[in-house]
Design an enzyme around this catalytic site. Sequence first.
Site, PDB file in Angstrom:
ATOM      1  N   GLU A   1     -17.629  14.299   6.745  1.00 39.79           N
ATOM      2  CA  GLU A   1     -17.050  13.862   5.471  1.00 39.79           C
ATOM      3  C   GLU A   1     -17.079  14.973   4.424  1.00 39.79           C
ATOM      4  OE1 GLU A   1     -19.314  12.162   7.163  1.00 39.79           O
ATOM      5  OE2 GLU A   1     -18.405  10.238   7.678  1.00 39.79           O
TER       6      GLU A   1
ATOM      7  N   PHE B   1     -27.296  -2.346   6.358  1.00 38.58           N
ATOM      8  CA  PHE B   1     -27.064  -1.171   7.184  1.00 38.58           C
ATOM      9  C   PHE B   1     -25.985  -0.281   6.558  1.00 38.58           C
ATOM     10  CE2 PHE B   1     -24.726   0.837  10.776  1.00 38.58           C
ATOM     11  CZ  PHE B   1     -25.718   1.753  11.114  1.00 38.58           C
ATOM     12  N   GLN B   2     -26.257   0.985   6.497  1.00 38.14           N
ATOM     13  CA  GLN B   2     -25.350   1.993   5.911  1.00 38.14           C
ATOM     14  C   GLN B   2     -24.966   1.649   4.475  1.00 38.14           C
ATOM     15  OE1 GLN B   2     -22.172   2.899   8.788  1.00 38.14           O
ATOM     16  NE2 GLN B   2     -23.506   4.479   9.620  1.00 38.14           N
TER      17      GLN B   2
ATOM     18  N   LYS C   1     -16.293  -4.319   2.005  1.00 37.12           N
ATOM     19  CA  LYS C   1     -15.582  -4.793   3.194  1.00 37.12           C
ATOM     20  C   LYS C   1     -14.841  -6.108   2.940  1.00 37.12           C
ATOM     21  CE  LYS C   1     -16.472  -6.363   7.888  1.00 37.12           C
ATOM     22  NZ  LYS C   1     -17.512  -6.792   8.822  1.00 37.12           N
TER      23      LYS C   1
ATOM     24  N   MET D   1     -25.584  37.850  -0.407  1.00 41.82           N
ATOM     25  CA  MET D   1     -25.844  37.866  -1.848  1.00 41.82           C
ATOM     26  C   MET D   1     -27.327  37.654  -2.129  1.00 41.82           C
ATOM     27  SD  MET D   1     -24.480  38.554  -4.681  1.00 41.82           S
ATOM     28  CE  MET D   1     -22.755  38.235  -5.055  1.00 41.82           C
TER      29      MET D   1
END
Lengths: 167, 567
Positions: free
Chosen positions: B52, B114-115, B164, B476
């Site tokens: 993602e 969940f999640q 959902k 760097m």
Amino acid sequence: MRHTISLFVDNESGVLSRVAGLFSARGFNIESLNVAETLDPDTSRITLVTTGDDFVIEQVIKRFNNMVNVIWVDDLTEEPRVEREMILIRVDANEKNRAEILRMADIFRAKVVDVGAQSYSLELTGDKEKVNAFIELLEPMGIKEIARTGTVAMKRDAKNSNTGDAQ
Amino acid sequence: MARMIGAEMFFETLIEEGIDVIFGLPGGYVLKVYDVMPKFEGKIKHVLTRHEQGATHMADGYARASGKPGVVLCTSGPAATNTVTGIATAQMDSSPIVVFTGQVPLPYLGSDAFQEADHIGITRPCTKHNYLVRKAGDLPRIMKEAFYIASSGRPSPVLVDMPKDVILEEDELVIPQEINLRGYKPPTKGDPKQIQKAVDMILKSKRPIIFGGGGIIHANASPELIEFAHRLEIPVTSTLMGLGAYPQDDPLYVHMLGMHGSYAANMAVHSSDLVISIGARFDDRATGGNFDEFSPGAEIIHIDIDPSSIDKNIVVHCPIVGHAKLVLQQLLDALPSKIEKDRTEWRAQIEEWDTKHPMGYNQTGDKILTTYAIDTLSKITDDDAIIVSDVGQHQMWVAQFYKFNHPRTHITSGGLGTMGFGFPAAMGAKFACPDKQVVCVSGDGSFQMNMQELATAVEYKLDLTIMLLNNGHHGMVRQWQTMFFDGNYSASRFGVLPDFVMLAESFGAKGLRVDKPEELEATLKEGLSTKGVVLIEVMVDCEELVYPMIAPGGAMNDMILGAVDVA
């Protein structure tokens, strides 16, 4: 410097977090915060008191203006304004000090809102100095509990700006 | 009017908004959205990313290359938290992206389902605005608002959280044509009084300089900037984010300013009597960070669309809040037809600084210098090629040595400095501009942070070149350790690196490697002319340092020039 900031915001969940988040992101503390619906149920008014660097507060106010949920914001600090706070305070009351508590309440124009066997609960409205003075005087009696609303404020009417701050 | 579920409204509204590509990854709570997606095939292309974060950077790269908002779709919890780095990156560089996340059903919010994660709370500080959708019927309006907020005013990310049950809920599709946001009125034109004040300041100025930033690119204001600079004969310098806004082959151009800016640009800003900043926010990397000593003899005009950028770092004399393109048009209209100016001395002075300490390198040894590699790349790529850099030394050298002549051709994570941004952002740019040459310039450190997207790039048959500059180090970090930590190279060297050529080949891409200076150009040309995804690993010298440099907190006339013996 102490700032009193007034905001009109959308009355919806999360708005308060957005407003408060700008302070926490800069490590600033909010001294008091008051939120309630206005005449328009879709709009809430927030009165926020904070102490901080003027330069940073100015930035914060600009950020408030950028927020989608903030309709209007004003720093009242430099403006002629009315500021009030309400407190509820429960004090130990016994035979010796009952009369003294009532006398003080009378002088400060506080109201007795609850009487218990061992206590009086008082309601007082006033500016910060008056509220603090009242608390200081009651302290020796034994304060059991205190609840403060935080400051609410509005600008004075520009045409009639000398009336009644006697309270 | 048609009845449909939230998932279908999502696509109907995207199509209405003119969105034709989205970047994402399916998962639990957005499965219904993916379930209806095939119905919209041909109208909306979905790019299946491998992570993602990759999706978010792709949307960001797409937005920066095209000027249109980039769109991300993913599920809740870890998917949403994976987008946070990409969102914060886009916010710091004012890039318009809209991220759609799935969420647990409304009744389960806050139950540690969940999640589940608090997407709204987590992204509040790094978005311009975010929404939790509570009714399917609200989704089209919220999406319209989200795209409007993301792409108007100062462009920024917006997140829309879709539970959902909202995705599944059926309702009438009503896409509003008007947007009514009482608390959001983005600035447009500048205050006419301020415009006049600015014109007066400009006309009396002897040593003016234009300090151009990324805001010019967001506002598509390059034509106006060029006309403005030419009519007044004002030299133009650029921040990192402004590169490309003004053509570098123009005689008035004075190269980049800032921490690794050119000697001439920094001296010019420091010695100027009028700094005209357009779409820049005077951040510490552009000014050196010593705000008190910034351009001590100058008055400052600050044109910015974001009022909160004004007086944030530098207190200015003439703020103009407005859209860069409109404000420049106002300024042009307010200029007298005859302008008396004599810039001979000022321009000669800048020229002298430039001749005294030019940007340069000396490729003599048998190790390839990154500066030489980037200079070579600049010479052999198309004039309008899009160059997407990652973060670190190579990023600064791209800024110094690649010649950008067009807006939206230089894409980099300037504000947040997100390593791993470059490659997925380059992919997003390629999706936005399939006919342009797109090159990702990355380092071994940065590339490892999102290299999984090689699979995505190959799957979608992108013609994309990756120039991977391998110095075996976090370059760097190593440079700062050399300069400020007595050469204590703590944790900056990689003990193990993949074989990048084999890695590319394993994904079905083409891999090339070059380690000899004399073979560099031919290898780059081979890579650039090969179809598909090509990774060119360039083995470079880890000892090379980026100069000039203003030490952190320094003033702009206080530069460490280094010992570059320009051949």
